[in-house]
Design a protein around this motif. Sequence first.
Motif, mmCIF file in Angstrom:
data_model
loop_
_atom_site.group_PDB
_atom_site.id
_atom_site.type_symbol
_atom_site.label_atom_id
_atom_site.label_comp_id
_atom_site.label_asym_id
_atom_site.label_seq_id
_atom_site.Cartn_x
_atom_site.Cartn_y
_atom_site.Cartn_z
ATOM 1 N N HIS A 56 0.828 -1.215 0.000
ATOM 2 C CA HIS A 56 0.000 0.000 0.000
ATOM 3 C C HIS A 56 0.861 1.265 0.000
ATOM 4 N N ARG A 60 0.858 4.100 -2.855
ATOM 5 C CA ARG A 60 0.440 5.469 -2.493
ATOM 6 C C ARG A 60 1.503 6.508 -2.862
ATOM 7 N N PRO A 83 -8.089 0.924 -5.147
ATOM 8 C CA PRO A 83 -8.647 2.103 -4.459
ATOM 9 C C PRO A 83 -7.566 3.131 -4.095
ATOM 10 N N ILE A 84 -6.374 2.647 -3.756
ATOM 11 C CA ILE A 84 -5.274 3.563 -3.392
ATOM 12 C C ILE A 84 -4.805 4.324 -4.640
ATOM 13 N N LYS A 86 -6.523 4.956 -7.243
ATOM 14 C CA LYS A 86 -7.608 5.845 -7.674
ATOM 15 C C LYS A 86 -7.587 7.166 -6.908
ATOM 16 N N GLU A 87 -7.174 7.113 -5.659
ATOM 17 C CA GLU A 87 -7.138 8.334 -4.833
ATOM 18 C C GLU A 87 -6.014 9.284 -5.234
ATOM 19 N N ARG A 88 -5.021 8.766 -5.967
ATOM 20 C CA ARG A 88 -3.852 9.612 -6.258
ATOM 21 C C ARG A 88 -4.196 10.702 -7.260
ATOM 22 N N THR A 89 -3.631 11.879 -7.029
ATOM 23 C CA THR A 89 -3.865 12.985 -7.957
ATOM 24 C C THR A 89 -2.586 13.284 -8.754
ATOM 25 N N TYR A 114 -4.011 4.200 -16.280
ATOM 26 C CA TYR A 114 -2.729 4.742 -15.802
ATOM 27 C C TYR A 114 -1.642 4.413 -16.820
#
Length: 270
Positions: A56, A60, A83-84, A86-89, A114
């Motif tokens: 993780h 991240r 999910p991790i 997906k949260e990244r900007t 990605y």
Amino acid sequence: MMFHSIGFIGTGHMGGALARAAAKGEGGNPIYLANRSPEKAKKLARELDCKVADNHTVARHCDLIFLGVKPQIMERVLKDLAPILKERTDRFVLASMAAGLSASTIQAMAGGAYPVIRLMPNTPVAVGAGVIQYCGLDTTAEELEAFRTLMAPAGLVDEINEDLCDAASAVSGCGPAFCALFVEALADGGVACGLPRDKALAYTAQTLKGAAKLMLETGIHPGDMKDGVCSPGGTTIQGIRVLEEQGFRAAAMKAVIAAYEKTLSFEHKG
Ligand SMILES: NC(=O)c1ccc[n+]([C@@H]2O[C@H](COP(=O)([O-])OP(=O)(O)OC[C@H]3O[C@@H](n4cnc5c(N)ncnc54)[C@H](OP(=O)(O)O)[C@@H]3O)[C@@H](O)[C@H]2O)c1
């Protein structure tokens, strides 16, 4: 170097070998190693002066994420990371070494379009004499260049079209096993003729290395190299006669084709 932090998920034979190359090619930015059994990652991290992490954390924080797990478990591993990711900007690149999994399959498994680098390494990358073919999907030219620079200590790093990945893998990915069989067989012949086993193996492996080096450095065609050793009426041509009689060339060709077809069957199961 445009990648600021590099992570490996799965530091087994191939992930570990590539981490070794990355540790040499990296310009001082941190490398994070994550593995299911953490002792393996810890041992490698001590040796390479890298950091130990979990999957993780790598997903991240790292902007180049090597996926070094077996193809059969890739889907499960990426489902857990999706999910991790997906949260990244920020921008990050996934680098998959999984045989038979296309770059678009990796995107689908990771749950987003990605950037993906698909790479096909072979085991001699561990000693800096390997082959890595690679191709990018939704990557920039700068990312591919940075990847090439990072991997340069592994050996020959060559960009190819993805539709040639499986063929390349059947030659250079499987090739070390085919070469090992050839070396063992030649050494067996030497033992049959009275050489001690260790000498027979050393002479054979060095001969293979030397023949390959000569071909690569001079560009000599293998047919010309063979002709250069075969004196008229001599000993080597008698060995060549037996190899031809026993279908050596056909067997070597068929071995590559069989490996290629098996890889295609993995992709079709997809
Ligand atoms: N070997 C080759 O010649 C070769 C050539 C080209 C490509 N590849 C590709 O390289 C990849 C790895 O193959 P390999 O030969 O290196 O296999 P390997 O030695 O078995 O390495 C796989 C590693 O993944 C770890 N792992 C398993 N599940 C994990 C999880 N959920 N999270 C984090 N780590 C996990 C394993 O940890 P444990 O220590 O707990 O088992 C193991 O260290 C494959 O996709 C293969 O297709 C290999």
